[in-house]
Design a protein around this motif. Sequence first.
Motif, mmCIF file in Angstrom:
data_model
loop_
_atom_site.group_PDB
_atom_site.id
_atom_site.type_symbol
_atom_site.label_atom_id
_atom_site.label_comp_id
_atom_site.label_asym_id
_atom_site.label_seq_id
_atom_site.Cartn_x
_atom_site.Cartn_y
_atom_site.Cartn_z
ATOM 1 N N SER A 8 -5.897 2.531 4.555
ATOM 2 C CA SER A 8 -6.195 3.965 4.502
ATOM 3 C C SER A 8 -7.628 4.226 4.071
ATOM 4 O O SER A 8 -8.008 5.376 3.869
ATOM 5 C CB SER A 8 -5.247 4.637 3.504
ATOM 6 O OG SER A 8 -5.447 4.059 2.209
ATOM 7 N N THR A 30 0.276 2.985 5.152
ATOM 8 C CA THR A 30 -0.240 2.915 3.787
ATOM 9 C C THR A 30 0.923 2.947 2.803
ATOM 10 O O THR A 30 2.015 3.427 3.138
ATOM 11 C CB THR A 30 -1.194 4.107 3.516
ATOM 12 O OG1 THR A 30 -1.435 4.220 2.114
ATOM 13 C CG2 THR A 30 -0.622 5.437 4.019
ATOM 14 N N LYS A 35 -1.746 10.360 0.110
ATOM 15 C CA LYS A 35 -3.180 10.391 -0.190
ATOM 16 C C LYS A 35 -4.029 10.624 1.064
ATOM 17 O O LYS A 35 -5.213 10.916 0.965
ATOM 18 C CB LYS A 35 -3.623 9.139 -0.945
ATOM 19 C CG LYS A 35 -3.780 7.892 -0.129
ATOM 20 C CD LYS A 35 -4.254 6.776 -1.057
ATOM 21 C CE LYS A 35 -4.290 5.446 -0.346
ATOM 22 N NZ LYS A 35 -4.510 4.336 -1.243
ATOM 23 N N VAL A 65 -7.241 -3.691 5.072
ATOM 24 C CA VAL A 65 -6.997 -3.481 3.638
ATOM 25 C C VAL A 65 -7.924 -4.383 2.827
ATOM 26 O O VAL A 65 -8.571 -5.294 3.363
ATOM 27 C CB VAL A 65 -5.530 -3.794 3.253
ATOM 28 C CG1 VAL A 65 -4.580 -2.852 3.974
ATOM 29 C CG2 VAL A 65 -5.183 -5.245 3.533
#
Length: 211
Positions: A8, A30, A35, A65
């Motif tokens: 994300s 995510t 968020k 990530v």
Amino acid sequence: MKVGILGSGGVAQVLAAGFVKHGHRVMMGTRTPAKLADWAARNAQVRVGSVSEAAAFAELGVLAVKGSAASEVLRAAAVGLAGKPVIDATNPIADAPPVSGVLKFFTSLDESAMERLQREQPKLRLVKAFNSVGAACMVNPEFKGGKPTMFICGNDQAAKSTVAAILDQFGWEVADMGAAEAARAIEPLCILWCIPGFLHNDWRHAFKLLA
Ligand SMILES: NC(=O)c1ccc[n+]([C@@H]2O[C@H](COP(=O)([O-])OP(=O)(O)OC[C@H]3O[C@@H](n4cnc5c(N)ncnc54)[C@H](OP(=O)(O)O)[C@@H]3O)[C@@H](O)[C@H]2O)c1
């Protein structure tokens, strides 16, 4: 294609927008979909879900990530991504700060992060790509020196062909460096790429292979 992006952060967001721009369908995965609420409101074509939902959605996966979390995230995505091509955009950056602008990695030159991930998840068809340039330059970047080169590697030729076609859409020349072991050389390009940034706040450049 249906693209499932795991992550994300800045890379996930830039690549998600890039895939949408080029007509692909995108789902981001995510641990905390909430968020991304503001970002998702501005990027309504992108779906947001869990890591396993994005993996199941994907025809093409993208791992974006933090390097130290990559194993754990791929484990959560492994069932959904089995048999599918997966772009590995991660770098194994250690938590220790850079020295004279030179990042520290938690891997050695004898084993890359991608080789570890491929060994842990043999059913995934990993292709290293997008790790050797900053997020802001990933999608159709324009440089005075012309089209930049993206170095890729991986053990599956068909998966590399799929990723090469995406890179062509995203404005890159592709240099296929061979099997997963080549990530021992491709991952440290990130260290080199970041040095002008840390030393001179210059984050706008890319590599080009000349022959
Ligand atoms: N930034 C760049 O310009 C750039 C360029 C090339 C390559 N890269 C590489 O691309 C990757 C993504 O970079 P980034 O800058 O976008 O973001 P990042 O800050 O390196 O990573 C953020 C992502 O990592 C996940 N994450 C962090 N800790 C985790 C944990 N303990 N368990 C599971 N997931 C965890 C988060 O997932 P959740 O959404 O679940 O919180 C988040 O999506 C990195 O490996 C980086 O080295 C970055």
